[in-house]
Design a protein around this motif. Structure first.
Motif, mmCIF file in Angstrom:
data_model
loop_
_atom_site.group_PDB
_atom_site.id
_atom_site.type_symbol
_atom_site.label_atom_id
_atom_site.label_comp_id
_atom_site.label_asym_id
_atom_site.label_seq_id
_atom_site.Cartn_x
_atom_site.Cartn_y
_atom_site.Cartn_z
ATOM 1 N N ARG A 105 -45.465 28.029 45.908
ATOM 2 C CA ARG A 105 -46.491 28.766 45.169
ATOM 3 C C ARG A 105 -45.883 30.020 44.571
ATOM 4 N N ARG A 107 -47.037 33.591 42.313
ATOM 5 C CA ARG A 107 -48.177 34.422 41.908
ATOM 6 C C ARG A 107 -47.746 35.300 40.739
ATOM 7 N N GLU A 134 -47.362 25.426 42.796
ATOM 8 C CA GLU A 134 -48.716 25.898 42.559
ATOM 9 C C GLU A 134 -48.665 27.270 41.894
ATOM 10 N N ASP A 136 -50.707 30.747 40.841
ATOM 11 C CA ASP A 136 -51.844 31.658 40.940
ATOM 12 C C ASP A 136 -51.659 32.719 39.861
#
Length: 296
Positions: A105, A107, A134, A136
């Motif tokens: 992930r 961000r 992923e 964000d």
């Protein structure tokens, strides 16, 4: 090579280049060589040459060129479907071999003017290339994003350098003039005091505009406040106010107010910051962000 092979070689069809297909799709979707050039960080003349060569190769006109707008011919509409499919297949093929190396992930934070220009295309390309990662994404003001980055809540941020204390951190990925903009044919730029559409305090564009006006003794009043480019654009379109705006975002029916006698605003910079101990995911996203601004 025998005669049969030579004959086949002469009959081989030319290949459509991925870069040219991307140019074609961007022009078709934006409706303008100028806007497409801004998105691709090329010159309109360079894009025009690419399309001209492709039209000559295909033996078909692809665009109907008008003064401020281009539209697709029937053959162009047909090619658009193929071009989108080919670009998608190309991205999937590259992603199939590169994606397994990255997962997890990341961000990412950016300002909304970045979203309007390049973020959607960057994120789409990143997600196709690295489907196991992923994302964000946070969209906010630079003054909001920097404390979150410093607190470890974001891995990368793309923010506007102004009065924020960056302590020499980050890398400048884009610089361009900030200009006064308003409605083409409007009267807001002629009013006194000058009506302004600005972001909230802390925005570098706001600070640059107010400093320039105060330095020259220009009378003004803030009639519209909004932290999003869309809000400032709406105020200008309604001819309620003028605003400091990046040169590349001034598009019809807005125009630069070069003849209004307003003070120069200078250039502003976008700075990319990533965690010092960031990994391959952050490096990959940073590389794609920089490529989007600097060209390939």
């Amino acid at each position: 090579m025998d005669d049969a092979d030579c004959h086949l070689a002469r009959r081989a069809l030319p290949l459509l280049e991925t870069e040219v297909l991307r140019t074609f799709v961007t022009i078709a979707e934006s409706g303008s060589f100028t806007r497409a050039a801004q998105q691709l960080f090329r010159t309109p003349s360079a894009l025009s040459m690419q399309i001209k060569r492709m039209e000559e190769m295909l033996g078909q006109a692809l665009f109907i060129r008008e003064a401020r707008h281009v539209s697709l011919t029937g053959e162009g509409e047909l090619l658009l479907g193929y071009a989108r499919q080919l670009l998608k297949i190309n991205a999937e093929a590259v992603g199939r071999f590169r994606a397994p190396a990255l997962e997890g992930r990341v961000r990412f934070g950016a300002t909304d003017d970045v979203v309007e220009r390049v973020l959607s295309s960057v994120l789409a390309h990143f997600s196709r290339t690295f489907p196991a990662v992923e994302m964000d994404v946070s969209v906010a003001t630079s003054a909001t994003l920097l404390p979150r980055f410093d607190a470890g809540e974001l891995d990368l941020v793309l923010i506007t350098r102004g009065r924020l204390d960056l302590n020499g951190r980050g890398e400048i990925v884009h610089s361009e003039p900030l200009v006064w903009a308003g409605r083409d044919g409007g009267v807001a730029g002629q009013r006194s005091p000058l009506p302004l559409a600005l972001a909230q305090p802390g925005c570098p564009w706001r600070a640059m505009a107010l400093d320039a006006l105060d330095r020259t003794g220009w009378r003004y009043r803030i009639v519209y406040s909004c932290d999003h480019c869309a809000g400032q654009r709406a105020a200008m379109l309604a001819d309620l106010a003028v605003a400091p705006f990046p040169e590349s975002l001034v598009r019809p029916p807005l125009k630069r107010l070069d003849d209004a006698g307003l003070p120069e605003l200078g250039a502003y910079q976008l700075v990319l910051m990533k965690r010092p101990n960031g990994g391959a995911m952050e490096d990959a996203l940073a590389a794609q962000v920089m490529a989007a601004f600097r060209g390939r």
